[in-house]
Design a protein around this motif. Structure first.
Motif, short mmCIF file in Angstrom:
data_model
loop_
_atom_site.label_atom_id
_atom_site.label_comp_id
_atom_site.label_asym_id
_atom_site.label_seq_id
_atom_site.Cartn_x
_atom_site.Cartn_y
_atom_site.Cartn_z
N VAL A 1 0.84 -1.20 0.00
CA VAL A 1 0.00 0.00 0.00
C VAL A 1 0.88 1.25 0.00
O VAL A 1 1.85 1.35 0.76
N CYS A 2 0.53 2.20 -0.87
CA CYS A 2 1.25 3.47 -0.95
C CYS A 2 0.55 4.50 -0.07
O CYS A 2 -0.64 4.40 0.20
N ARG A 3 1.26 5.53 0.33
CA ARG A 3 0.67 6.57 1.17
C ARG A 3 -0.41 7.35 0.42
O ARG A 3 -1.22 8.02 1.03
N CYS A 4 -0.45 7.21 -0.93
CA CYS A 4 -1.50 7.89 -1.70
C CYS A 4 -2.79 7.09 -1.71
O CYS A 4 -3.81 7.57 -2.19
N GLY A 5 -2.77 5.85 -1.19
CA GLY A 5 -3.96 5.03 -1.12
C GLY A 5 -4.02 3.91 -2.13
O GLY A 5 -4.82 2.97 -2.00
N GLN A 6 -3.18 3.96 -3.17
CA GLN A 6 -3.13 2.89 -4.15
C GLN A 6 -2.21 1.77 -3.67
O GLN A 6 -1.50 1.91 -2.68
N ARG A 7 -2.21 0.68 -4.41
CA ARG A 7 -1.28 -0.42 -4.15
C ARG A 7 -0.23 -0.49 -5.26
O ARG A 7 -0.53 -0.27 -6.43
N GLY A 8 0.98 -0.85 -4.85
CA GLY A 8 2.02 -1.13 -5.82
C GLY A 8 2.52 0.06 -6.60
O GLY A 8 3.04 -0.09 -7.72
N CYS A 9 2.41 1.27 -6.04
CA CYS A 9 2.99 2.44 -6.71
C CYS A 9 4.51 2.31 -6.75
O CYS A 9 5.13 1.65 -5.91
N ILE A 10 5.11 3.00 -7.70
CA ILE A 10 6.57 3.03 -7.79
C ILE A 10 7.17 3.51 -6.48
O ILE A 10 8.17 2.97 -5.99
N GLU A 11 6.55 4.52 -5.87
CA GLU A 11 7.07 5.05 -4.61
C GLU A 11 6.96 4.04 -3.47
O GLU A 11 7.82 4.01 -2.58
N ALA A 12 5.93 3.21 -3.48
CA ALA A 12 5.79 2.18 -2.45
C ALA A 12 6.85 1.10 -2.58
O ALA A 12 7.22 0.45 -1.60
N LEU A 13 7.35 0.91 -3.80
CA LEU A 13 8.40 -0.08 -4.04
C LEU A 13 9.79 0.50 -3.85
O LEU A 13 10.69 -0.19 -3.34
N ALA A 14 9.98 1.76 -4.25
CA ALA A 14 11.34 2.30 -4.34
C ALA A 14 11.58 3.56 -3.54
O ALA A 14 12.72 4.04 -3.50
N GLY A 15 10.57 4.14 -2.90
CA GLY A 15 10.78 5.34 -2.10
C GLY A 15 11.51 5.02 -0.81
O GLY A 15 11.29 3.98 -0.18
N GLY A 16 12.39 5.92 -0.39
CA GLY A 16 13.19 5.68 0.81
C GLY A 16 12.34 5.48 2.05
O GLY A 16 12.63 4.61 2.88
N ALA A 17 11.27 6.27 2.22
CA ALA A 17 10.43 6.15 3.41
C ALA A 17 9.70 4.81 3.43
O ALA A 17 9.60 4.16 4.48
N ALA A 18 9.19 4.40 2.27
CA ALA A 18 8.48 3.12 2.21
C ALA A 18 9.42 1.96 2.47
O ALA A 18 9.06 1.00 3.18
N LEU A 19 10.61 2.01 1.93
CA LEU A 19 11.58 0.94 2.15
C LEU A 19 11.97 0.86 3.62
O LEU A 19 12.07 -0.23 4.20
N ALA A 20 12.21 2.01 4.26
CA ALA A 20 12.58 2.02 5.68
C ALA A 20 11.46 1.45 6.54
O ALA A 20 11.71 0.68 7.48
N GLU A 21 10.22 1.79 6.20
CA GLU A 21 9.08 1.28 6.97
C GLU A 21 8.95 -0.23 6.82
O GLU A 21 8.72 -0.95 7.80
N ARG A 22 9.12 -0.73 5.62
CA ARG A 22 8.99 -2.17 5.40
C ARG A 22 10.19 -2.93 5.97
O ARG A 22 10.06 -4.08 6.37
N TRP A 23 11.34 -2.30 6.03
CA TRP A 23 12.52 -2.92 6.64
C TRP A 23 12.32 -3.04 8.14
O TRP A 23 12.58 -4.09 8.74
N GLY A 24 11.85 -1.99 8.77
CA GLY A 24 11.42 -2.02 10.16
C GLY A 24 12.51 -2.27 11.18
O GLY A 24 12.21 -2.71 12.30
N ARG A 25 13.74 -2.01 10.86
CA ARG A 25 14.84 -2.23 11.80
C ARG A 25 15.55 -0.90 12.04
O ARG A 25 15.66 -0.08 11.14
N PRO A 26 16.01 -0.66 13.26
CA PRO A 26 16.64 0.63 13.56
C PRO A 26 17.92 0.84 12.77
O PRO A 26 18.63 -0.12 12.45
N GLY A 27 18.19 2.08 12.47
CA GLY A 27 19.41 2.41 11.74
C GLY A 27 19.34 3.81 11.18
O GLY A 27 18.25 4.31 10.87
N THR A 28 20.50 4.45 11.04
CA THR A 28 20.54 5.82 10.52
C THR A 28 20.31 5.86 9.02
O THR A 28 19.71 6.79 8.49
N HIS A 29 20.78 4.83 8.31
CA HIS A 29 20.66 4.77 6.85
C HIS A 29 20.02 3.45 6.46
O HIS A 29 20.70 2.51 6.03
N PRO A 30 18.70 3.33 6.61
CA PRO A 30 18.04 2.04 6.42
C PRO A 30 18.20 1.45 5.03
O PRO A 30 18.35 0.22 4.90
#
Length: 323
Positions: free
Chosen positions: A184-213
């Motif tokens: 799910v993308c923050r815009c409400g759709q599924r499978g957006c490019i940003e949901a796959l490749a955006g830094g915030a989405a990747l960090a959220e899905r990674w879910g582990r602490p770190g300065t450079h997720p």
């Protein structure tokens, strides 16, 4: 001389550009939070640039003919008003009028990605249209069209045309869905490019602490971590999809990758090229477009956004803005 500013969520970079297009001063400061602090940051950067060039604080602005500002968020059509710059704590701000009143010079305001596209086209040199694909917290592109883009000796005064579209949404490739069953993308759709490749989405899905997720994801993938391998693959798939869309819809000659994620360097570039080549294996048409060969990385530390803002700040000198 002209000033260009790239106002980011953490840092603001400013450059002073001479009449021949050369950068003669460069400053970076931490960006304040909220409308008043953002304006104060901009004024301090202009003062710092003036100081580098030998002006005192009271006379810094008088050294410059214009100030261009690249900033995240939406720029209301026909205005210098910034809206929804959430990473800066700004809901709405008449930024251009406020800064112009304080400095007494011409001010132009543009979206930061479009400013970076203009700067990247000129700094790259050569001829042909380009798309600048910003890979950061989110994903967006800026497109510079026209055969004059970055062309030869004229490149400093005729850097091309920023394509905005009818409602200013040209280049918003981050919210094109390429996988209806994807995250799910923050815009409400599924499978957006940003949901796959955006830094915030990747960090959220990674879910582990770190300065450079995202960097941590690449390191873990190289060690064989299953989740990291999946996320790294989806990053490459998302960026490659954006490149294909930009080329297939605008036929730009080059797609320049910029933004924070490009600190990954050759590892990211190679992943994207391999993904483009793999998809093209099944299509004679895609192979004919040589997509992998049309992708470049912005040089590390490039001041493209600030430089592009300086160019956009002086439309009377040949920068054409459509839309």
């Amino acid at each position: 001389m002209r000033v260009g500013l790239d106002v980011g969520g953490s840092k603001t970079e400013g450059v002073a550009v001479a009449s021949d297009g050369s950068i003669i001063a460069r400053v970076r400061r931490n960006t304040g939070w909220g409308p008043d602090a953002v304006v104060e940051t901009i004024l301090r950067v202009v003062a710092d640039l003036g100081a580098q060039l030998g002006a005192d604080a009271s006379g810094a602005a008088s050294r410059f003919s214009s100030v261009g500002i690249g900033i995240p968020g939406q720029i209301a059509p026909g205005t210098l008003r910034v809206e929804h710059a959430v990473n800066l704590g700004i809901e709405a701000l008449d930024l251009g009028d406020t800064v112009a009143s304080a400095l007494g010079v011409q001010v132009r305001v543009d979206n930061d990605v479009r400013a970076a596209a203009l700067g990247a086209a000129v700094l790259r040199g050569g001829s042909g249209s380009i798309a600048y694909l910003n890979l950061g917290t989110g994903i967006a592109a800026g497109i510079v069209t026209g055969p004059e883009a970055g062309h030869g000796a004229r490149r400093q005064t005729e850097p091309g045309t920023v394509w905005r579209g009818a409602r200013g949404a040209a280049g918003e490739v981050g919210h094109i869905s390429v996988d209806p069953a994807g995250p799910v993308c923050r815009c409400g759709q599924r499978g957006c490019i940003e949901a796959l490749a955006g830094g915030a989405a990747l960090a959220e899905r990674w879910g582990r602490p770190g300065t450079h997720p995202v960097g941590d994801i690449f390191e873990a993938a190289e060690a064989g971590d299953p989740l990291a391998l999946t996320l790294r693959g989806e990053l490459a798939r998302g960026v490659a999809a954006a490149v294909r869309i930009l080329v297939l819809t605008t036929d730009v000659e080059t797609v320049i990758l910029g933004g924070g994620l490009t600190a990954l360097g050759a590892r990211l570039h190679d992943d994207v090229r391999r993904e483009l080549e793999a998809v093209a294996e099944a299509s004679v048409f895609l192979r004919s477009l040589a997509l992998a060969e049309r992708v470049e990385l912005l040089a590390p530390g490039s001041p493209a956004a600030a430089f592009g803002a300086a160019l956009a700040g002086a439309p009377e000198e040949g920068v054409l803005i459509h839309g």
